[in-house]
Design an enzyme around this catalytic site. Sequence first.
Site, PDB file in Angstrom:
ATOM      1  N   ASN A 264      -3.023   4.507  16.341  1.00 15.04           N
ATOM      2  CA  ASN A 264      -4.003   4.138  15.175  1.00 15.04           C
ATOM      3  C   ASN A 264      -4.547   2.949  15.587  1.00 15.04           C
ATOM      4  OD1 ASN A 264      -4.209   7.064  13.947  1.00 15.04           O
ATOM      5  ND2 ASN A 264      -2.202   6.260  13.290  1.00 15.04           N
TER       6      ASN A 264
ATOM      7  N   CYS B  86       6.550  -5.220  15.528  1.00 12.83           N
ATOM      8  CA  CYS B  86       6.156  -4.289  16.607  1.00 12.83           C
ATOM      9  C   CYS B  86       4.815  -4.593  17.334  1.00 12.83           C
ATOM     10  CB  CYS B  86       6.483  -2.854  16.002  1.00 12.83           C
ATOM     11  SG  CYS B  86       8.162  -2.714  15.567  1.00 12.83           S
TER      12      CYS B  86
ATOM     13  N   GLU C 181       0.924  -1.193   0.112  1.00 16.44           N
ATOM     14  CA  GLU C 181      -0.051   0.051  -0.032  1.00 16.44           C
ATOM     15  C   GLU C 181       0.806   1.238  -0.042  1.00 16.44           C
ATOM     16  OE1 GLU C 181      -4.098  -1.330   2.072  1.00 16.44           O
ATOM     17  OE2 GLU C 181      -2.462  -0.941   3.498  1.00 16.44           O
TER      18      GLU C 181
ATOM     19  N   CYS D 234       6.472  -7.257   6.809  1.00 22.61           N
ATOM     20  CA  CYS D 234       7.724  -6.854   7.864  1.00 22.61           C
ATOM     21  C   CYS D 234       8.027  -7.867   8.708  1.00 22.61           C
ATOM     22  CB  CYS D 234       7.183  -5.616   8.693  1.00 22.61           C
ATOM     23  SG  CYS D 234       8.517  -4.665   9.378  1.00 22.61           S
TER      24      CYS D 234
ATOM     25  N   CYS E 294       1.776  -2.403  15.643  1.00 17.13           N
ATOM     26  CA  CYS E 294       1.525  -2.115  14.369  1.00 17.13           C
ATOM     27  C   CYS E 294       1.078  -3.259  13.584  1.00 17.13           C
ATOM     28  CB  CYS E 294       3.106  -1.906  13.793  1.00 17.13           C
ATOM     29  SG  CYS E 294       3.167  -1.447  12.052  1.00 17.13           S
TER      30      CYS E 294
ATOM     31  N   CYS F 195      -0.927   5.789  10.256  1.00 13.95           N
ATOM     32  CA  CYS F 195       0.433   4.946  10.626  1.00 13.95           C
ATOM     33  C   CYS F 195       0.038   3.905  11.172  1.00 13.95           C
ATOM     34  CB  CYS F 195       1.099   5.831  11.681  1.00 13.95           C
ATOM     35  SG  CYS F 195       1.541   7.732  11.105  1.00 13.95           S
TER      36      CYS F 195
ATOM     37  N   SER G 133      12.072   6.568   7.704  1.00 14.30           N
ATOM     38  CA  SER G 133      11.916   6.050   9.418  1.00 14.30           C
ATOM     39  C   SER G 133      12.248   4.748   9.528  1.00 14.30           C
ATOM     40  CB  SER G 133      10.391   6.199   9.389  1.00 14.30           C
ATOM     41  OG  SER G 133      10.177   5.900  10.954  1.00 14.30           O
TER      42      SER G 133
ATOM     43  N   HIS H  65       9.476   5.257  20.749  1.00 12.66           N
ATOM     44  CA  HIS H  65       8.219   4.839  21.315  1.00 12.66           C
ATOM     45  C   HIS H  65       8.249   4.235  22.837  1.00 12.66           C
ATOM     46  CE1 HIS H  65       6.676   4.766  17.398  1.00 12.66           C
ATOM     47  NE2 HIS H  65       7.141   3.908  17.096  1.00 12.66           N
TER      48      HIS H  65
ATOM     49  N   CYS I 236       3.491   8.554   1.582  1.00 18.34           N
ATOM     50  CA  CYS I 236       3.865   7.662   2.385  1.00 18.34           C
ATOM     51  C   CYS I 236       4.300   6.293   1.562  1.00 18.34           C
ATOM     52  CB  CYS I 236       3.048   7.270   3.415  1.00 18.34           C
ATOM     53  SG  CYS I 236       3.727   6.210   4.798  1.00 18.34           S
TER      54      CYS I 236
HETATM   55  N1  SAH Z   1       9.858   0.147   9.867  1.00 21.99           N
HETATM   56  C1  SAH Z   1       9.951   1.783   9.988  1.00 21.99           C
HETATM   57  C2  SAH Z   1       9.015   2.303   8.847  1.00 21.99           C
HETATM   58  C3  SAH Z   1       7.394   1.995   9.335  1.00 21.99           C
HETATM   59  S1  SAH Z   1       7.239   3.873   9.690  1.00 21.99           S
HETATM   60  C4  SAH Z   1       9.681   2.095  11.302  1.00 21.99           C
HETATM   61  O1  SAH Z   1       9.524   1.475  12.244  1.00 21.99           O
HETATM   62  O2  SAH Z   1      10.133   3.495  11.679  1.00 21.99           O
HETATM   63  C5  SAH Z   1       5.579   3.700  10.469  1.00 21.99           C
HETATM   64  C6  SAH Z   1       5.531   4.448  11.812  1.00 21.99           C
HETATM   65  O3  SAH Z   1       4.055   4.381  12.230  1.00 21.99           O
HETATM   66  C7  SAH Z   1       6.390   4.084  12.698  1.00 21.99           C
HETATM   67  O4  SAH Z   1       6.951   5.168  13.605  1.00 21.99           O
HETATM   68  C8  SAH Z   1       5.544   3.184  13.637  1.00 21.99           C
HETATM   69  O5  SAH Z   1       6.219   2.755  14.737  1.00 21.99           O
HETATM   70  C9  SAH Z   1       4.341   3.985  13.556  1.00 21.99           C
HETATM   71  N2  SAH Z   1       3.267   3.203  14.021  1.00 21.99           N
HETATM   72  C10 SAH Z   1       3.015   1.870  13.794  1.00 21.99           C
HETATM   73  N3  SAH Z   1       1.891   1.292  14.088  1.00 21.99           N
HETATM   74  C11 SAH Z   1       1.072   2.425  14.429  1.00 21.99           C
HETATM   75  C12 SAH Z   1      -0.237   2.592  15.152  1.00 21.99           C
HETATM   76  N4  SAH Z   1      -0.850   1.666  15.353  1.00 21.99           N
HETATM   77  N5  SAH Z   1      -0.513   3.821  15.573  1.00 21.99           N
HETATM   78  C13 SAH Z   1       0.509   4.951  15.345  1.00 21.99           C
HETATM   79  N6  SAH Z   1       1.671   4.691  14.836  1.00 21.99           N
HETATM   80  C14 SAH Z   1       1.894   3.478  14.511  1.00 21.99           C
END
Ligand code: SAH
Length: 375
Positions: free
Chosen positions: A309, A127, A103, A123, A130, A352, A210, A234, A116
């Site tokens: 989110n 995390c 996406e 992945c 996520c 995100c 990122s 985080h 984006c």
């Molecule tokens: N793998 C990279 C790129 C992903 S960026 C990284 O971790 O940075 C996506 C961003 O959105 C990251 O900061 C991630 O931690 C954040 N993210 C992931 N899930 C999320 C959620 N449910 N709500 C808000 N932010 C989230």
Amino acid sequence: MSSANPEAIDIMARRDLVGLTRAELADEMARFGAEPFRARQIWHWVYHREVTDFAAMTNLAKPFRERLDERYMLGRAQVTAAQASRDGTRKWLLRFADGQEVETVHIPEADRGTLCVSSQVGCTLTCRFCHTGTQRLVRNLGAAEIVGQVMLARDALGEWPSPQEDRQLTNIVLMGMGEPLYNFDSIAAAMKIVMDPEGLAISRRKITLSTAGVVPMIARCGAEIGVNLAISLHAVTNDVRDVLVPLNKKYPLAELLDACRVYPGSSNARRITFEYVMLKGINDSPAEARELVRLLKGIPAKVNLIPFNPWPGAPYECSTDAAIAAFSDILFAAGYSAPVRTPRGRDILAACGQLKSDSVKARRSEPRDAPAALR
Ligand code: SAH
């Protein structure tokens, strides 16, 4: 793709010129026996004019165009779904030749438009907060597939040839699906193509990569790509971060922050962004905000607070507005810019951490830790 389909075989045999860096394209054209300036003309057609067919390259002789067409192709991902949010955010699902999908999201704002971009199908980082993390890694994207996301957004926004001003696509964030520093070579090649002034022409100052903290690749990112850096922090202790971002067990906080301290090109004018997802009762206390201030000391930093989110089956809740405001105030009082990121495109799962493609779901037989109905 059926091998009985002669057209499919033909496409497999032709080399895609999209995704080659300028130097690679020049080498390829030299091997093909073309004069060096031809590579430059082709580059301009592909990345400035968005031509997908050699026949349209009218400043090349017809027999040469035909020869090119026999040996090469100009690939484009297929858009299999497009959604628009109430707030103007748009999301596209792209399918590549092998059926894999990612996406890409466009976020319009008053004075800019940010794309984006995804770096992997799925992945490996898992995390906890996520959505993409619940989807296994299927594969890295190639440079063509990364550049292709920018090109299809330009297609959809009607921005060809590359406009000089009033662009709807001004910025790129490598914040889509996947971990860009686990796909370094393709990301570096793709960004070189995207930054080239005679093509898509998006400057490195408008691009932010990122990472969840792949420490050994951070210095290379600065030296070889030179884009802005964002760190998905985080948490302020290893105990909490080990749970939220399991990569922390491999590269703990102190090492990550050391890598940031020496990131090439960072300065007070060009700060590193620390992303901090606000999770109720997990990482959002005033004490944690104060600890964050202490950790960031000496790093040209700004903080981006991201309200969590939600996604179906997520194990966390978003912090309250009051907790987010209090956290932000502490950072602000210590001299850090700490804006709260407005969630965009939540209604179409484009915000995100909400991105996820279904391409693995249909094929996967064994169950994962979340019930299939939630995926
Ligand atoms: N793998 C990279 C790129 C992903 S960026 C990284 O971790 O940075 C996506 C961003 O959105 C990251 O900061 C991630 O931690 C954040 N993210 C992931 N899930 C999320 C959620 N449910 N709500 C808000 N932010 C989230």
